[in-house]
Design a protein around this motif. Structure first.
Motif, mmCIF file in Angstrom:
data_model
loop_
_atom_site.group_PDB
_atom_site.id
_atom_site.type_symbol
_atom_site.label_atom_id
_atom_site.label_comp_id
_atom_site.label_asym_id
_atom_site.label_seq_id
_atom_site.Cartn_x
_atom_site.Cartn_y
_atom_site.Cartn_z
ATOM 1 N N GLY A 1 5.603 9.695 4.061
ATOM 2 C CA GLY A 1 4.371 9.429 4.786
ATOM 3 C C GLY A 1 3.683 8.168 4.304
ATOM 4 N N VAL A 2 3.651 7.988 2.986
ATOM 5 C CA VAL A 2 3.047 6.777 2.395
ATOM 6 C C VAL A 2 3.802 5.542 2.861
ATOM 7 N N ARG A 3 5.109 5.574 2.758
ATOM 8 C CA ARG A 3 5.916 4.420 3.185
ATOM 9 C C ARG A 3 5.762 4.155 4.679
ATOM 10 N N VAL B 1 5.115 6.189 -5.470
ATOM 11 C CA VAL B 1 3.969 7.102 -5.476
ATOM 12 C C VAL B 1 3.668 7.414 -6.935
ATOM 13 N N THR B 2 2.447 7.122 -7.366
ATOM 14 C CA THR B 2 2.101 7.279 -8.780
ATOM 15 C C THR B 2 1.355 8.566 -9.085
ATOM 16 N N THR C 1 -1.796 8.139 -4.597
ATOM 17 C CA THR C 1 -1.866 6.741 -5.012
ATOM 18 C C THR C 1 -0.448 6.194 -5.065
ATOM 19 N N ALA C 2 -0.322 4.918 -4.735
ATOM 20 C CA ALA C 2 0.993 4.276 -4.721
ATOM 21 C C ALA C 2 0.824 2.811 -5.089
ATOM 22 N N ASP D 1 -2.602 1.215 -3.696
ATOM 23 C CA ASP D 1 -3.146 1.937 -2.546
ATOM 24 C C ASP D 1 -3.547 3.355 -2.911
ATOM 25 N N THR D 2 -4.652 3.780 -2.316
ATOM 26 C CA THR D 2 -5.041 5.180 -2.323
ATOM 27 C C THR D 2 -5.085 5.619 -0.874
ATOM 28 N N LEU D 3 -4.352 6.667 -0.567
ATOM 29 C CA LEU D 3 -4.336 7.227 0.781
ATOM 30 C C LEU D 3 -4.919 8.625 0.721
ATOM 31 N N ARG D 4 -5.651 8.979 1.759
ATOM 32 C CA ARG D 4 -6.207 10.321 1.872
ATOM 33 C C ARG D 4 -5.851 10.889 3.228
ATOM 34 N N ARG D 5 -5.805 12.204 3.264
ATOM 35 C CA ARG D 5 -5.603 12.865 4.560
ATOM 36 C C ARG D 5 -6.883 12.723 5.371
ATOM 37 N N HIS D 6 -6.723 12.262 6.585
ATOM 38 C CA HIS D 6 -7.843 12.126 7.505
ATOM 39 C C HIS D 6 -7.385 12.717 8.829
#
Length: 131
Positions: free
Chosen positions: A12-14, A78-79, A87-88, A112-117
């Motif tokens: 999903g991040v990629r 992904v970290t 976070t990635a 990057d920080t991604l969150r579910r929205h």
């Protein structure tokens, strides 16, 4: 978190990062902005943070390509991950095609920080550094 869940999150991040890159290089500003959460922040060296969809839209419109360009994003890792935040880190090279062909303009790094929205991953914070 199970291994299959981590793989799903990483995919999903990629996917978000890849969609961002392709939309930005094609000048599709609204598609780029849609990949950010409404309260997202973009940090770039030498600039004040860009916050929220309206400011992001203005910025990406002003950066619309005037000649062919490519952001080559690689080595995405992904970290950390929770159920609602990831976070990635990624490496990026920015190329433009001019009269003499393709040339590297910048090399850098994304944090990057991604969150579910609304059930999907969206960029919440992108911090870019150049090397």
């Amino acid at each position: 978190m199970s291994e299959s869940t981590l793989a799903w999150v990483a995919a999903g991040v990629r996917g978000v990062i890849g969609a961002h890159t392709q939309a930005q290089d094609a000048g599709r500003t609204d598609e780029v902005v849609a990949l950010y959460a409404p309260d997202a922040v973009l940090e770039l060296p030498g600039m004040d943070p860009i916050e929220g969809h309206d400011a992001l839209r203005d910025a990406f419109k002003s950066w619309a390509p005037t000649q062919p360009q490519l952001h080559l994003v690689t080595n995405t890792v992904v970290t950390s991950t929770t159920e609602d935040e990831v976070t990635a880190t990624s490496d990026v090279a920015f190329l433009q095609r001019g009269e003499s062909g393709w040339a590297v303009q910048l090399v850098g790094h994304y944090d990057d920080t991604l969150r579910r929205h609304e059930g999907v991953w969206r960029l919440h914070r992108r911090s870019t550094t150049f090397q």
